[in-house]
Design an enzyme around this catalytic site. Structure first.
Site, short mmCIF file in Angstrom:
data_model
loop_
_atom_site.label_atom_id
_atom_site.label_comp_id
_atom_site.label_asym_id
_atom_site.label_seq_id
_atom_site.Cartn_x
_atom_site.Cartn_y
_atom_site.Cartn_z
N GLU A 175 65.56 -40.08 -17.41
CA GLU A 175 64.47 -39.77 -16.57
C GLU A 175 64.82 -38.36 -15.86
O GLU A 175 63.81 -37.68 -15.25
CB GLU A 175 64.50 -40.91 -15.27
CG GLU A 175 62.92 -41.01 -14.89
CD GLU A 175 62.90 -42.44 -14.01
OE1 GLU A 175 63.57 -42.63 -13.20
OE2 GLU A 175 62.02 -43.33 -14.50
N HIS B 21 80.67 -52.92 -35.09
CA HIS B 21 80.16 -53.73 -36.10
C HIS B 21 78.72 -54.08 -36.13
O HIS B 21 77.92 -54.60 -36.38
CB HIS B 21 80.74 -55.35 -35.90
CG HIS B 21 82.14 -55.55 -35.82
ND1 HIS B 21 82.74 -55.95 -37.29
CD2 HIS B 21 83.00 -55.14 -35.23
CE1 HIS B 21 84.01 -56.15 -37.00
NE2 HIS B 21 84.34 -55.34 -35.89
N LYS C 134 50.96 -45.58 -14.86
CA LYS C 134 51.01 -46.61 -13.94
C LYS C 134 49.46 -46.60 -13.27
O LYS C 134 48.99 -47.53 -12.95
CB LYS C 134 51.72 -45.85 -12.54
CG LYS C 134 53.24 -46.21 -12.44
CD LYS C 134 53.85 -45.61 -11.26
CE LYS C 134 55.32 -45.32 -11.51
NZ LYS C 134 55.96 -45.05 -10.27
#
Lengths: 428, 428
Positions: A269, A290, A401
């Site tokens: 951010e 792994h 938003k």
């Protein structure tokens, strides 16, 4: 915090930084440090974050929550209002800190059903007091307390800005209230009430976290050769310029898994702007050997792998065995095995010419977490200076938003219209 | 599984795939499908994985574990021996499945201290029976059971290959034993005993998982236009060629977080070869909108964002509120809010020209998890064919294993010597 950048040098890695380039980079670090130091001195927006180890009052937080007697904490917040707090409690080995930092109804129901609400504090965190996810969850949580016959007003602590719906509510109900510090973006607020209230509610020594951070702050200096935090930020930036567009962040400690998440927000951010910024890829050692190591060694040379570990752990012996081929394990401890895996992974990346950096703290404890939080914030601020972005804002998230508000509330927004006009190409 | 690739087309995204290029790509898909179908028919190494929905016997697994009466399961395994099993139990909403898939001594101690061992089964999984981390943990776990006065032999289920130390041990102690299927690499083994034993021990309907997978297998077809799994694999590959070197994998459901981890191993270990392969970056919606979205919108155009969601959820209303500016929330449910966030994020990426793909299943349940596991395995196998790598091996991890063994056991290995010769450049 200690940093070893040996495996990021061009003599070992591609991309890599030459020792000559480091010297030139150090001039830029010196200049950036002046900007940062001035910003700290003036408590300028953003830079003020690096003053938190001094300006946060542990005693003030402890006093504010002293009357809340609980065994568990439920943080209701999202992003910077949740990850720092979880990083701190995980680093302290605290198992009773829970989070509602998503708006998944099935998860919310499972979590609320699993808690003894009468012994659980609600720690609601939103600077604006209007964050949709947080406020929706808070409404759900209040309802669950009421349904359980538990008075939420006796066990709710609010952390918010000086005005807004949450501040008003705290005022009306007389709730303990703490301030989101001025001039500090959420993702840089871990070393304030935003990050410390849950640990304080659960009886941990939050002053020790701040003390660890202060020690890191005292280590800030105008040369990457003298400052591990800046060395990390500078080398990560130099590698990004040379093609390491991903930062695979791999702590070797389960208790640092939330720290990797916190880092991922901080880095993405703050630096993901103007077509720049490394993509954080969260990993965990030794588990991800792994899973991700094949790619990190044999894939593109576009990654910096950041390997983080404590120098000391509460260790545990591996019991002896007479099974053939396994007896070597019985002479070791789990910690020794983990350290061998760490060093083996580091060297295996180097042998493949893949750049990596080693980061170490003494222990994963209060001081170690304070050190890591502060040091990586400083590294990030430095990196922002070096690549020339607005480190402390996040303008690109506003579009979504507005779209979500338009979709839900009936309020007409251009963004919601764009959602409805999606180009579909479906395969079913 | 349904896929919508509209936001990956070049008319929307950069990088993007043109509709013409899709047609050319479809010829390659048809050819790859012939290879895959032949491999399945012959049960060739690797391709045999895609036969598991047929060849795995749910009843056989259930019979093998029928006498183990427990409330919780502790899986001791790592990588492909852990992630698939956790993906299944998380998708089933099962809270009592725990994992030791790391060798962190502090974590092992905390976890073992938190469990009622007398009611916890041990599910130890290693094909070779020699995986260092798994065997070390198993020795520690056995010791903890003995220290607690609990007979581990009565509650341990072994999943391993036909020979090796674990097979021998199971034989000696008369433990219920299941086979790691032949010709199936660990990361492709979720739809076998490797992935299904914990769910079976906890009483879940594992046949329903296989049924969901069978439905996906029945949908395999020689055109990306007819097969969502191949459409995903083909488009991801095409985008990688055009510069999307990262695959940010973002399910909108907490229960799918382990699925994202499983995907990350599948994708990285199968495709991360010869300087190719997308780097998986695990994310979680809506949470990571407050963490990664700034970067995904405003950073480099080098990412495919994969958005995954269920079409239905057990929903939960957001209680009404009279707080100004928040009342729109009170008309909605948490699920509606989450869906609005999903669509807003998808559109916000599209508006920024960042490629993204939508993946949907009906529900996160047994059938949905079976569908997702099979479909992404098929997508990965297809992608491996298209980029021309050895999908089913992981040669690059051997170096580190040799190094760790040399460091721990005193056995002299060239890799361990390389570790000791590390080029240091320390900043302290």
């Amino acid at each position: 915090m200690r940093v070893d950048i040996g495996n990021a040098l061009s003599e070992t890695a591609t991309p890599g930084v030459s020792v000559d380039a480091l010297d030139r980079l150090d001039d830029a670090v010196a200049e950036a440090h002046e900007t940062i130091a001035a910003g700290m001195a003036n408590a300028t927006f953003g830079y003020a974050s690096l003053n938190l180890p001094e300006t946060t009052s542990a005693a003030g937080i402890e006093r504010a929550v002293a009357d809340v007697d609980v065994d568990a904490v439920l943080t209701v917040g999202i992003g910077g209002s949740a990850l720092g707090a979880r990083t701190v409690t995980a680093g302290l080995g605290e198992p009773n800190h829970h989070l509602l930092d998503n708006v998944d109804p099935e998860h919310a129901t499972r979590l609320l059903d699993s808690l003894d609400l009468s012994r659980t504090a609600v720690n609601v965190v939103s600077r604006s007091g209007t964050t949709a996810e947080t406020l929706a969850n808070f409404l759900v949580v209040r309802d669950a307390y009421e349904a359980a016959g538990v008075d939420w007003t006796e066990r709710t602590v609010v952390t918010t800005g000086s005005s807004g719906p949450l501040a008003d509510l705290a005022d009306e109900e007389g709730l303990p209230t703490l301030s989101v510090p001025e001039g500090v973006p959420g993702r840089f607020a871990a070393l304030s009430a935003v990050g410390l209230v849950p640990a304080a509610l659960l009886g941990h020594d939050i002053e020790a976290v701040l003390a660890g951070a202060r020690e890191a702050r005292d280590g800030l200096a105008g040369s990457l050769h003298d400052c591990p935090a800046y060395a990390y930020g500078a080398v990560a930036t130099a590698l990004e310029r040379r093609g390491a567009h991903t930062n695979a962040f791999m702590p070797y400690a389960e208790a640092l898994e939330p720290f990797a998440e916190w880092f991922a927000q901080l880095w993405a951010e703050s630096l993901g702007k103007d077509g720049q910024g490394q993509t954080p890829a969260r990993a965990l050692g030794a588990t991800d050997q792994h899973s991700q190591l094949q790619l990190y060694r044999a894939g593109r040379h576009d990654k910096l792998v950041t390997l983080v570990r404590p120098r000391e752990r509460a260790d545990r012996a591996i019991p002896a065995t007479d099974v053939e081929g396994l007896s070597y394990l019985g002479d070791a401890t789990l910690g020794e095995l983990l350290d061998a895996e760490f060093e083996a992974t580091e060297a295996s990346l180097a042998a493949a010419g893949q750049p990596n950096v080693r980061v170490e703290v003494d222990r994963v404890d209060a001081a170690g977490i304070g050190d890591l939080l502060f040091s990586f914030e400083a590294a990030c601020v430095l990196a922002g200076e070096l690549i020339g972005v607005e480190t402390f804002t996040q303008p690109a998230v506003e579009w979504g938003k507005n779209a979500a508000r338009g979709l839900l509330g009936g309020e007409k927004t251009a963004e919601a219209d764009a959602v409805r006009g999606k180009r579909e190409f479906r395969i079913e």
